[in-house]
Scaffold this motif. Structure first.
Motif, PDB file in Angstrom:
ATOM      1  N   UNK A 100       6.084  -2.049  -4.961  1.00 56.99           N
ATOM      2  CA  UNK A 100       6.348  -1.494  -3.623  1.00 56.99           C
ATOM      3  C   UNK A 100       6.356  -2.600  -2.569  1.00 56.99           C
ATOM      4  N   UNK A 101       5.389  -3.506  -2.654  1.00 54.26           N
ATOM      5  CA  UNK A 101       5.284  -4.581  -1.660  1.00 54.26           C
ATOM      6  C   UNK A 101       6.388  -5.622  -1.847  1.00 54.26           C
ATOM      7  N   UNK A 102       6.840  -5.808  -3.083  1.00 56.50           N
ATOM      8  CA  UNK A 102       7.997  -6.675  -3.336  1.00 56.50           C
ATOM      9  C   UNK A 102       9.233  -6.112  -2.644  1.00 56.50           C
ATOM     10  N   UNK A 103       9.442  -4.799  -2.783  1.00 62.60           N
ATOM     11  CA  UNK A 103      10.596  -4.166  -2.150  1.00 62.60           C
ATOM     12  C   UNK A 103      10.498  -4.243  -0.632  1.00 62.60           C
TER      13      UNK A 103
ATOM     14  N   UNK B 236      -1.236   4.699  -4.167  1.00 63.72           N
ATOM     15  CA  UNK B 236      -2.018   3.496  -4.468  1.00 63.72           C
ATOM     16  C   UNK B 236      -1.668   2.348  -3.524  1.00 63.72           C
ATOM     17  N   UNK B 237      -0.409   2.266  -3.147  1.00 60.84           N
ATOM     18  CA  UNK B 237       0.010   1.206  -2.224  1.00 60.84           C
ATOM     19  C   UNK B 237      -0.603   1.420  -0.849  1.00 60.84           C
ATOM     20  N   UNK B 238      -0.598   2.676  -0.396  1.00 58.89           N
ATOM     21  CA  UNK B 238      -1.162   2.990   0.922  1.00 58.89           C
ATOM     22  C   UNK B 238      -2.629   2.601   1.024  1.00 58.89           C
ATOM     23  N   UNK B 239      -3.333   2.678  -0.098  1.00 57.46           N
ATOM     24  CA  UNK B 239      -4.775   2.400  -0.083  1.00 57.46           C
ATOM     25  C   UNK B 239      -5.107   1.005  -0.604  1.00 57.46           C
ATOM     26  N   UNK B 240      -4.092   0.155  -0.779  1.00 56.50           N
ATOM     27  CA  UNK B 240      -4.351  -1.226  -1.202  1.00 56.50           C
ATOM     28  C   UNK B 240      -5.222  -1.924  -0.164  1.00 56.50           C
ATOM     29  N   UNK B 241      -6.272  -2.614  -0.588  1.00 57.18           N
ATOM     30  CA  UNK B 241      -7.214  -3.204   0.372  1.00 57.18           C
ATOM     31  C   UNK B 241      -6.604  -4.257   1.291  1.00 57.18           C
ATOM     32  N   UNK B 242      -5.553  -4.944   0.822  1.00 62.91           N
ATOM     33  CA  UNK B 242      -4.969  -6.016   1.637  1.00 62.91           C
ATOM     34  C   UNK B 242      -3.611  -5.623   2.214  1.00 62.91           C
ATOM     35  N   UNK B 243      -3.329  -4.321   2.290  1.00 63.38           N
ATOM     36  CA  UNK B 243      -2.014  -3.869   2.742  1.00 63.38           C
ATOM     37  C   UNK B 243      -1.685  -4.375   4.139  1.00 63.38           C
ATOM     38  N   UNK B 244      -2.589  -4.203   5.071  1.00 62.60           N
ATOM     39  CA  UNK B 244      -2.286  -4.566   6.454  1.00 62.60           C
ATOM     40  C   UNK B 244      -2.138  -6.077   6.632  1.00 62.60           C
TER      41      UNK B 244
ATOM     42  N   UNK C 256       1.191  -7.715   8.105  1.00 71.16           N
ATOM     43  CA  UNK C 256       1.129  -8.633   9.247  1.00 71.16           C
ATOM     44  C   UNK C 256       1.827  -9.944   8.919  1.00 71.16           C
ATOM     45  N   UNK C 257       1.626 -10.431   7.687  1.00 75.24           N
ATOM     46  CA  UNK C 257       2.278 -11.671   7.265  1.00 75.24           C
ATOM     47  C   UNK C 257       3.795 -11.530   7.304  1.00 75.24           C
TER      48      UNK C 257
ATOM     49  N   UNK D   3      -4.339   9.088   8.463  1.00 75.47           N
ATOM     50  CA  UNK D   3      -3.914   8.927   9.855  1.00 75.47           C
ATOM     51  C   UNK D   3      -4.261   7.544  10.403  1.00 75.47           C
ATOM     52  N   UNK D   4      -5.356   6.959   9.910  1.00 76.19           N
ATOM     53  CA  UNK D   4      -5.683   5.584  10.311  1.00 76.19           C
ATOM     54  C   UNK D   4      -4.609   4.621   9.806  1.00 76.19           C
ATOM     55  N   UNK D   5      -4.188   4.810   8.554  1.00 78.29           N
ATOM     56  CA  UNK D   5      -3.132   3.970   7.980  1.00 78.29           C
ATOM     57  C   UNK D   5      -1.822   4.174   8.745  1.00 78.29           C
ATOM     58  N   UNK D   6      -1.505   5.439   9.022  1.00 77.60           N
ATOM     59  CA  UNK D   6      -0.260   5.750   9.739  1.00 77.60           C
ATOM     60  C   UNK D   6      -0.255   5.111  11.127  1.00 77.60           C
ATOM     61  N   UNK D   7      -1.390   5.168  11.815  1.00 75.67           N
ATOM     62  CA  UNK D   7      -1.476   4.560  13.149  1.00 75.67           C
ATOM     63  C   UNK D   7      -1.260   3.051  13.067  1.00 75.67           C
ATOM     64  N   UNK D   8      -1.849   2.422  12.055  1.00 76.58           N
ATOM     65  CA  UNK D   8      -1.678   0.979  11.885  1.00 76.58           C
ATOM     66  C   UNK D   8      -0.213   0.640  11.610  1.00 76.58           C
ATOM     67  N   UNK D   9       0.449   1.432  10.765  1.00 77.48           N
ATOM     68  CA  UNK D   9       1.864   1.197  10.470  1.00 77.48           C
ATOM     69  C   UNK D   9       2.719   1.361  11.715  1.00 77.48           C
ATOM     70  N   UNK D  10       2.440   2.391  12.494  1.00 76.93           N
ATOM     71  CA  UNK D  10       3.170   2.591  13.748  1.00 76.93           C
ATOM     72  C   UNK D  10       2.952   1.413  14.699  1.00 76.93           C
TER      73      UNK D  10
END
Length: 260
Positions: free
Chosen positions: A76-79, A107-115, A119-120, A149-156
């Motif tokens: 998912x992160x590669x794409x 699983x991707x949404x809850x990846x510990x280093x997603x944000x 950001x990178x 909703x915390x994840x969604x807010x960060x993505x927004x």
């Protein structure tokens, strides 16, 4: 192809990162089209897996392997990175960028280093400013609402839009529409298979489209394959569609040639 799948299953178990580095995983893009104008107004990024001996392997065979081995987030992160890179290529050519939607598993949404990864990418390629949409399925209703909703807010905050994928499958949870902050809803192909002949289906879809518009959400209907379906969907108030009638998934270069 079973032999190829067996070998790939072993490779996925051992090191999916090597498959990514070696170019076995590739991004294809399928156009999203304004049903009234026929103009390409977006694209969905789809993962494809190429075996050097057998050619392309069906996603229905390898995606479950990724999920079983808890490595689907790497793909998912590669794409996601490929989508950023493709849009940079389009911008550098002086062409208009269209939004690209990227599927994220739970699983991707809850990846510990997603944000940190997001950001990178934003630092490297620039903020997506709504030009990249994260597609998630309604299975998120099984997750903690505050966490989602915390994840969604960060993505927004990073400039992404968010879409609920596959709406209309099985027993759709209507409450999901009010619990989470979606920008777009993608209505599943199962809702339009018999849309031409089935008047009840037309009525349900008509009211569904109107309800989603009243909620301020954009609507995409996938799986459009015939001109008859297009005619009905126009009458029902649909705006954006996706499906083989308008274009199949294409490699990045071919998509660029056809639709940019």
């Amino acid at each position: 192809q079973n032999d190829a799948v067996g070998k790939l299953a072993k490779k996925i178990e051992e090191d999916v990162s090597e498959l990514i580095i070696n170019g076995n995983f590739r991004m294809f893009l399928q156009p999203k089209v304004n049903i009234l104008t026929g103009k390409t107004v977006g694209a969905e990024a789809l993962i494809r897996l190429y075996d050097n001996e057998k050619g392309f392997v069906s996603p229905g065979l390898f995606i479950p392997l990724l999920e079983e081995n808890n490595v689907v987030h790497l793909v998912d992160l590669f794409i996601l990175r490929q989508a950023f890179q493709f849009q940079k290529t389009v911008r550098d050519a002086g062409l208009e960028v269209v939004p690209i939607s990227v599927n994220f598993s739970k699983n991707t949404l809850t990846s510990p280093n997603l944000m940190e990864i997001i950001k990178s990418h934003c630092d490297t390629y620039g903020s997506p400013d709504g030009m990249i949409c994260i597609e998630i399925t309604e299975t998120i209703s099984n997750m903690d609402h505050m966490e989602v909703n915390r994840i969604a807010k960060s993505l927004h905050n990073f400039g992404f839009s968010i879409s609920m994928d596959d709406f209309g499958t099985k027993y759709s949870n209507m409450a999901v529409l009010t619990q989470f902050d979606f920008d777009t809803v993608k209505i599943d192909r199962s809702m339009i298979i018999d849309i031409v002949e089935n008047e009840k289906n037309q009525l349900v879809l008509k009211h569904m489209i109107q309800m989603l518009k009243d909620l301020g959400m954009e609507i995409v209907i996938e799986g459009v394959e015939t001109s008859e379906q297009v005619t009905v969907l126009k009458e029902l108030g649909c705006d954006v569609v996706q499906g083989f009638y308008f274009g199949k998934p294409e490699p990045e270069g071919r998509f660029y040639e056809l639709y940019m």
